[in-house]
Motif scaffolding. Structure first.
Motif, PDB file in Angstrom:
ATOM      1  N   PRO A   1      55.202   2.495 -14.260  1.00 48.03           N
ATOM      2  CA  PRO A   1      54.387   1.426 -13.244  1.00 48.03           C
ATOM      3  C   PRO A   1      52.971   1.804 -13.404  1.00 48.03           C
ATOM      4  CG  PRO A   1      55.580   3.092 -12.238  1.00 48.03           C
ATOM      5  CD  PRO A   1      55.898   3.094 -13.427  1.00 48.03           C
TER       6      PRO A   1
ATOM      7  N   PHE B   1      49.275   2.297 -11.744  1.00 46.96           N
ATOM      8  CA  PHE B   1      48.689   2.835 -10.552  1.00 46.96           C
ATOM      9  C   PHE B   1      48.449   1.817  -9.726  1.00 46.96           C
ATOM     10  CE2 PHE B   1      47.611   7.564 -11.547  1.00 46.96           C
ATOM     11  CZ  PHE B   1      48.958   7.690 -11.990  1.00 46.96           C
TER      12      PHE B   1
ATOM     13  N   CYS C   1      47.823  11.724 -16.448  1.00 43.71           N
ATOM     14  CA  CYS C   1      48.566  10.423 -16.175  1.00 43.71           C
ATOM     15  C   CYS C   1      48.541   9.227 -17.183  1.00 43.71           C
ATOM     16  CB  CYS C   1      48.407  10.047 -14.823  1.00 43.71           C
ATOM     17  SG  CYS C   1      48.150  11.535 -13.591  1.00 43.71           S
TER      18      CYS C   1
ATOM     19  N   LEU D   1      53.563   9.291  -2.067  1.00 41.83           N
ATOM     20  CA  LEU D   1      52.708   9.867  -3.195  1.00 41.83           C
ATOM     21  C   LEU D   1      52.891  11.428  -3.171  1.00 41.83           C
ATOM     22  CD1 LEU D   1      49.945   7.600  -3.776  1.00 41.83           C
ATOM     23  CD2 LEU D   1      52.072   7.310  -5.129  1.00 41.83           C
TER      24      LEU D   1
ATOM     25  N   ALA E   1      55.562   1.760 -20.263  1.00 47.08           N
ATOM     26  CA  ALA E   1      56.743   2.799 -19.934  1.00 47.08           C
ATOM     27  C   ALA E   1      56.910   3.220 -18.615  1.00 47.08           C
ATOM     28  CB  ALA E   1      56.138   3.943 -20.856  1.00 47.08           C
TER      29      ALA E   1
ATOM     30  N   ARG F   1      53.489   1.641  -2.549  1.00 46.96           N
ATOM     31  CA  ARG F   1      53.688   3.075  -1.946  1.00 46.96           C
ATOM     32  C   ARG F   1      52.495   3.667  -1.108  1.00 46.96           C
ATOM     33  NH1 ARG F   1      59.063   3.860  -3.065  1.00 46.96           N
ATOM     34  NH2 ARG F   1      59.558   3.753  -5.431  1.00 46.96           N
TER      35      ARG F   1
ATOM     36  N   HIS G   1      57.889  14.920 -12.366  1.00 48.47           N
ATOM     37  CA  HIS G   1      58.734  13.837 -13.014  1.00 48.47           C
ATOM     38  C   HIS G   1      58.398  13.363 -14.485  1.00 48.47           C
ATOM     39  CE1 HIS G   1      54.753  11.687 -12.387  1.00 48.47           C
ATOM     40  NE2 HIS G   1      55.232  10.884 -12.667  1.00 48.47           N
TER      41      HIS G   1
ATOM     42  N   ILE H   1      51.661   0.798  -8.162  1.00 48.82           N
ATOM     43  CA  ILE H   1      52.098   1.923  -7.350  1.00 48.82           C
ATOM     44  C   ILE H   1      51.380   1.920  -5.938  1.00 48.82           C
ATOM     45  CG2 ILE H   1      52.238   4.271  -6.949  1.00 48.82           C
ATOM     46  CD1 ILE H   1      52.649   4.481  -9.980  1.00 48.82           C
TER      47      ILE H   1
HETATM   48  C1  HEC Z   1      55.437  11.623 -19.581  1.00 45.98           C
HETATM   49  C2  HEC Z   1      54.922  10.303 -19.157  1.00 45.98           C
HETATM   50  C3  HEC Z   1      54.392  10.400 -17.713  1.00 45.98           C
HETATM   51  C4  HEC Z   1      53.188  11.067 -17.178  1.00 45.98           C
HETATM   52  C5  HEC Z   1      52.335  11.886 -18.134  1.00 45.98           C
HETATM   53  C6  HEC Z   1      53.145  10.713 -15.748  1.00 45.98           C
HETATM   54  N1  HEC Z   1      54.003   9.813 -15.571  1.00 45.98           N
HETATM   55 FE1  HEC Z   1      54.254   9.220 -13.433  1.00 45.98          FE
HETATM   56  N2  HEC Z   1      55.993   8.277 -13.977  1.00 45.98           N
HETATM   57  C7  HEC Z   1      56.515   8.122 -15.187  1.00 45.98           C
HETATM   58  C8  HEC Z   1      57.833   7.388 -15.340  1.00 45.98           C
HETATM   59  C9  HEC Z   1      58.522   6.927 -16.732  1.00 45.98           C
HETATM   60  C10 HEC Z   1      57.893   6.908 -14.032  1.00 45.98           C
HETATM   61  C11 HEC Z   1      59.028   5.988 -13.448  1.00 45.98           C
HETATM   62  C12 HEC Z   1      60.309   6.569 -13.506  1.00 45.98           C
HETATM   63  C13 HEC Z   1      60.046   7.570 -12.794  1.00 45.98           C
HETATM   64  O1  HEC Z   1      59.957   7.448 -11.356  1.00 45.98           O
HETATM   65  O2  HEC Z   1      60.553   8.937 -12.603  1.00 45.98           O
HETATM   66  C14 HEC Z   1      56.798   7.371 -13.178  1.00 45.98           C
HETATM   67  C15 HEC Z   1      56.609   7.298 -11.920  1.00 45.98           C
HETATM   68  C16 HEC Z   1      55.536   7.677 -11.232  1.00 45.98           C
HETATM   69  C17 HEC Z   1      55.585   7.327  -9.785  1.00 45.98           C
HETATM   70  C18 HEC Z   1      56.286   6.612  -8.999  1.00 45.98           C
HETATM   71  C19 HEC Z   1      56.081   5.220  -8.957  1.00 45.98           C
HETATM   72  C20 HEC Z   1      57.245   4.658  -7.749  1.00 45.98           C
HETATM   73  O3  HEC Z   1      56.711   3.607  -7.114  1.00 45.98           O
HETATM   74  O4  HEC Z   1      58.372   5.036  -7.518  1.00 45.98           O
HETATM   75  C21 HEC Z   1      54.298   7.940  -9.541  1.00 45.98           C
HETATM   76  C22 HEC Z   1      53.395   7.981  -8.148  1.00 45.98           C
HETATM   77  C23 HEC Z   1      53.654   8.512 -10.750  1.00 45.98           C
HETATM   78  N3  HEC Z   1      54.690   8.244 -11.608  1.00 45.98           N
HETATM   79  C24 HEC Z   1      52.270   9.308 -10.620  1.00 45.98           C
HETATM   80  C25 HEC Z   1      51.918   9.910 -11.759  1.00 45.98           C
HETATM   81  C26 HEC Z   1      50.893  10.714 -11.720  1.00 45.98           C
HETATM   82  C27 HEC Z   1      50.049  10.895 -10.521  1.00 45.98           C
HETATM   83  C28 HEC Z   1      50.803  11.386 -13.070  1.00 45.98           C
HETATM   84  C29 HEC Z   1      49.449  12.279 -13.375  1.00 45.98           C
HETATM   85  C30 HEC Z   1      49.166  13.496 -12.736  1.00 45.98           C
HETATM   86  C31 HEC Z   1      51.885  10.846 -13.633  1.00 45.98           C
HETATM   87  N4  HEC Z   1      52.468  10.031 -13.080  1.00 45.98           N
HETATM   88  C32 HEC Z   1      52.038  11.375 -15.084  1.00 45.98           C
HETATM   89  C33 HEC Z   1      55.728   8.530 -16.601  1.00 45.98           C
HETATM   90  C34 HEC Z   1      54.765   9.533 -16.379  1.00 45.98           C
END
Ligand code: HEC
Length: 108
Positions: free
Chosen positions: A60, A62, A43, A74, A58, A69, A82, A65
């Motif tokens: 939010p 953690f 992540c 989650l 790029a 949330r 995503h 979050i």
């Molecule tokens: C390639 C980039 C990328 C990676 C790697 C990534 N994320 Fe994300 N994540 C994003 C982006 C951009 C957003 C905001 C847009 C969206 O919600 O899709 C997001 C949104 C989120 C949200 C929602 C936040 C909200 O309050 O709406 C969570 C929870 C989250 N990520 C958890 C994770 C976790 C856990 C991992 C690893 C297992 C991870 N992400 C890996 C780019 C990434």
């Protein structure tokens, strides 16, 4: 001495079968420590995953979050991939529970 060994073997055998009956997926409680390692590996490229610290804007952080949330959100969110660059990347239920447990520690 022989009786002592028999008792020890019995205890080990019994606890072994308790673990086995709990099933492989739910043998221990969700681990924030493991979740932290998953977050660092999977992540951190996009999210700031440490409680504080510099990172990218790029996605939010953690900590942010964690404040907005709850665990149900989650778990539902993380059941689906995503952020398009991570196509084909999915977490197991176990990994979702661990990461959720880790994020929960950041909200305090
Ligand atoms: C390639 C980039 C990328 C990676 C790697 C990534 N994320 Fe994300 N994540 C994003 C982006 C951009 C957003 C905001 C847009 C969206 O919600 O899709 C997001 C949104 C989120 C949200 C929602 C936040 C909200 O309050 O709406 C969570 C929870 C989250 N990520 C958890 C994770 C976790 C856990 C991992 C690893 C297992 C991870 N992400 C890996 C780019 C990434």
């Amino acid at each position: 001495m022989r009786a002592l060994w028999a008792a020890l073997v019995g205890i080990v055998g019994l606890s072994g079968s308790i673990w086995a009956s709990a099933g492989p997926a739910r043998a221990v409680a969700p681990s924030p420590e493991v979740g932290s390692e998953i977050a660092a590996r999977w992540c951190a490229a996009c999210h700031v995953v440490s409680p504080s610290g510099a990172g990218t804007d790029a996605a939010p952080s953690f900590a942010n979050i964690a404040r907005h949330r709850d665990a149900d959100f989650l778990k539902g969110f993380l059941a689906q991939p995503h952020a398009r660059p991570m196509r084909g990347f999915t977490l197991s239920k176990r990994e979702i529970d661990d990461v959720t447990a880790y994020i929960a520690t950041l909200g305090r």
